[in-house]
Design a protein around this motif. Structure first.
Motif, mmCIF file in Angstrom:
data_model
loop_
_atom_site.group_PDB
_atom_site.id
_atom_site.type_symbol
_atom_site.label_atom_id
_atom_site.label_comp_id
_atom_site.label_asym_id
_atom_site.label_seq_id
_atom_site.Cartn_x
_atom_site.Cartn_y
_atom_site.Cartn_z
ATOM 1 N N ASP A 109 -2.689 -10.899 6.513
ATOM 2 C CA ASP A 109 -2.704 -9.173 6.386
ATOM 3 C C ASP A 109 -4.351 -9.228 6.468
ATOM 4 O O ASP A 109 -4.823 -9.757 5.321
ATOM 5 N N GLU A 115 0.996 -1.054 -0.262
ATOM 6 C CA GLU A 115 -0.564 0.201 -0.246
ATOM 7 C C GLU A 115 0.978 1.359 -0.392
ATOM 8 O O GLU A 115 0.368 2.613 -0.237
ATOM 9 N N GLY A 164 -5.064 -5.530 5.879
ATOM 10 C CA GLY A 164 -5.430 -4.418 5.193
ATOM 11 C C GLY A 164 -3.888 -3.320 5.748
ATOM 12 O O GLY A 164 -2.983 -3.493 6.904
ATOM 13 N N ASN A 224 -9.172 -1.496 3.463
ATOM 14 C CA ASN A 224 -9.200 -3.096 4.569
ATOM 15 C C ASN A 224 -9.183 -3.953 3.151
ATOM 16 O O ASN A 224 -10.046 -4.099 1.724
ATOM 17 N N TYR A 225 -9.023 -5.836 3.281
ATOM 18 C CA TYR A 225 -8.928 -6.303 2.602
ATOM 19 C C TYR A 225 -10.216 -8.168 2.570
ATOM 20 O O TYR A 225 -10.797 -8.667 2.217
ATOM 21 N N GLN A 240 -13.426 -9.913 3.509
ATOM 22 C CA GLN A 240 -14.874 -9.984 2.638
ATOM 23 C C GLN A 240 -15.756 -11.170 2.998
ATOM 24 O O GLN A 240 -15.416 -11.998 3.477
#
Length: 221
Positions: A180, A5, A182, A167-168, A170
């Motif tokens: 990981d 990121e 986010g 934010n990863y 879902q």
């Protein structure tokens, strides 16, 4: 190792730093050598701060359904029973970890399980320790159903400097403790909401280390 990121920001910061050094050299090095050295030092400090902010140290989690690991680095600033109004709509035990700009800002999954809820909320940018930050600031709320602890909620909260939460998680995903989850850019906090009566292994003022510090541990579950 740096977090993905930060790639764009690191490239921009490096370009600006190199450009700044060339400009300072052209205008200052010959006639104002002391000022040139000061400017050069400030540019170096700026670049180092950017690089350290996006660092992503490799940490192997001691994976277990019987404990909850700290999702982020920072200081434990709150341990109290609160009313959680978004998802549970009842009282929960909240553990809050505040991250300063010098902390690692990677967010990692604190438990194994299935993501039951994941929602982004736009909002304000109050200082992260403000009492209303968890309800009014930009934030994401994620709920993971764990075999031992049941449903665990964590909330990424932007601070006065933070301007983007990644934010990863879902809904429906199976997540692995320590992986990981986010990133929060530039100062923030993470709140963890646990069932009332959950044993807590940290105390106020403790320094939490993501993937290492055990927030809660249950024996023989």
């Amino acid at each position: 190792m740096f977090h993905k990121e930060g790639g764009k920001i690191i490239l921009i910061a490096t370009f600006l730093s190199v450009l700044g050094v060339f400009v300072a050299d052209y205008f200052l090095s010959e006639n104002f050598p002391i000022i040139f050295k000061i400017v050069g030092a400030l540019i170096l400090v700026f670049l180092v701060l950017i690089l350290q902010f996006f660092r992503n140290p490799t940490r192997i989690a001691d994976n277990s359904d019987n404990h909850i690991l700290a999702p982020v680095d920072g200081k434990v600033v709150v341990i109290e029973e609160v009313y959680e109004s978004e998802y549970f709509k009842d009282k929960r035990l909240m553990v809050s970890i505040f991250m300063s700009p010098i902390n690692v800002h990677v967010t990692r999954y604190c438990v194994n399980g299935i993501v039951k809820y994941s929602k982004y909320h736009p909002g304000k940018y109050l200082v992260a320790w403000h009492p209303k930050a968890s309800e009014e600031n930009e934030r994401t709320t994620v709920v993971i159903e764990n075999r031992v602890y049941g449903e665990i909620l964590y909330r990424q909260i932007a601070g006065a400097l933070a301007r983007r939460i990644v934010n990863y998680a879902q809904e429906g995903m199976r997540v692995v403790q320590g992986k990981d989850a986010g990133f929060i850019k530039f100062g923030s906090r993470v709140d963890i909401y646990l069932p009332i009566g959950t044993p807590i292994n940290v105390k106020l003022g403790d320094k939490a280390i993501g993937n290492k510090t055990i927030i809660s541990k249950k024996i023989n579950e």
